[in-house]
Design an enzyme around this catalytic site. Structure first.
Site, PDB file in Angstrom:
ATOM      1  N   THR A  13       0.820  -1.215   0.000  1.00  0.00           N
ATOM      2  CA  THR A  13       0.000   0.000   0.000  1.00  0.00           C
ATOM      3  C   THR A  13       0.851   1.261   0.000  1.00  0.00           C
ATOM      4  OG1 THR A  13      -1.865  -1.084   1.061  1.00  0.00           O
ATOM      5  CG2 THR A  13      -1.679   1.270   1.417  1.00  0.00           C
ATOM      6  N   ASP A  92       0.036  -6.535   4.937  1.00  0.00           N
ATOM      7  CA  ASP A  92      -0.691  -7.799   5.143  1.00  0.00           C
ATOM      8  C   ASP A  92       0.211  -8.924   5.646  1.00  0.00           C
ATOM      9  OD1 ASP A  92      -2.894  -6.453   4.255  1.00  0.00           O
ATOM     10  OD2 ASP A  92      -3.153  -7.606   2.402  1.00  0.00           O
TER      11      ASP A  92
END
Ligand code: ASP
Length: 330
Positions: A13, A92
């Site tokens: 991200t 993640d």
């Protein structure tokens, strides 16, 4: 002489730009040059940077081989004089990649993993602040000899304890069992706790050595265990509570543990697996008496990586048991 820090980017991200539909990360658009360009405050730190554009992947697609490649590049940067290395990547998988880096890392110089919960185009994007703090930690003498650290939201976490505890919160990273080991205040890293001992002395991992992770649920009949074939060199069982399974799973686990190392962790993810408190069929003491190895304080994801590293390096049952016992004491 100014200090040098290397930034190795893997994607995530922090490096994501939205597509025409406003969806993030269909292609990871940014490399390390873009990431540091978004942090003008770096100029005031006196730290010079070497940038390595290693991968552009979502965190979910990072592999064990990618982590090994990052460790190798980081090692090369340190041998060329970098005071420390920052790895940027998708949040993640940070709790796993950081722990794997920690297991493989033998240098005194720190390796510091960071990322972002909000991509750069969002209001309140956290990537630039996280990158700045991570670089300051990587350059800090206080961070030396501590293996791999994770820096998010100005908190410094040990790779062994850190977890992603929320799917979207900007404050998603925490070390629920221990708390952070330090923080970055006004640009200055402050680390409060002494460095823990290393869990292994191995510096490599074989991605072809596979370890399965099986999570135990209410009324579980152990059906998944029967589906594990010879591809798996070891198994981690994420049991209930302090290391418990339904009585119906005991025999299948006993048979499995006679074939491959089976490590018993807890699906709760915080707190140790017990040794000798409960005695019912499927309790921790029953399972240990049937050859399962307690994971200590390691959560199932980290236990799986430790077992993979041990098996990759030819560890026998005694070494595996001793290493997990050490993880239970520290
Ligand atoms: N949500 C993730 C992140 O924070 C996406 C990923 O892991 O790539 O980076």
């Amino acid at each position: 002489m100014s200090q040098r820090v290397s930034v190795v980017s893997l994607g995530g991200t922090i490096a994501t730009v939205p597509d025409a539909d406003g969806r993030a990360g269909a292609a990871i658009g940014l490399g390390p040059q873009d990431l540091v360009a978004a942090v003008p405050q770096l100029a005031g730190t006196g730290i010079s940077l070497d940038l390595v554009d290693l991968r552009r992947l979502p965190g979910a697609s990072v592999t064990v081989d990618d982590v090994r490649a990052a460790a190798e590049r980081a090692r090369a940067q340190v041998s060329r004089g970098a005071a420390g290395v920052v790895v940027t990547q998708g949040t993640d998988t940070i709790e796993e990649t950081a722990f794997l880096l920690d297991l493989l890392w033998t240098d005194e110089a720190p390796v510091v993993v960071t990322g972002a919960m909000r991509y750069p185009a969002l209001a309140g994007a956290d990537g630039p602040a996280n990158l700045l703090a991570a670089i300051q930690v990587a350059a800090s003498p206080q961070a030396r000899g501590r293996g791999c650290l994770v820096v998010m939201s100005d908190e410094i976490h040990a790779a062994r304890w850190v977890r992603k505890t929320h799917t979207v919160s900007a404050g998603a990273f925490a070390s629920p069992a221990s708390g952070p080991i330090g923080s970055v205040v006004e640009g200055e890293p402050r680390i409060w706790w002494p460095a823990p001992g290393r869990l292994t002395r191995h510096s490599t991992v074989d991605s072809t050595v596979k370890v399965a992770l099986v999570t135990v649920c209410l009324d579980d009949d152990g059906g998944l265990l029967g589906a594990l074939d010879d591809r798996y060199a070891g198994v981690v069982v994420a049991g209930l509570g302090a290391g418990h399974v339904p009585d119906r799973m005991v025999e299948p686990l006993h048979r499995l543990a006679a074939r491959v190392p089976v490590v018993l962790a807890s699906r709760i993810g915080v707190g140790p697996v017990l040794s000798a408190t409960y005695g019912f069929p499927g309790s921790e003491s029953d399972l240990r008496s049937r050859g399962l190895i307690g994971a200590g304080h390691l959560d199932p994801y980290k236990a799986r990586l430790l077992l993979q590293v041990l098996l990759s390096n030819g560890a026998d049952r005694a070494e595996i048991a001793a290493t997990f016992a050490a993880a239970g004491r520290s």
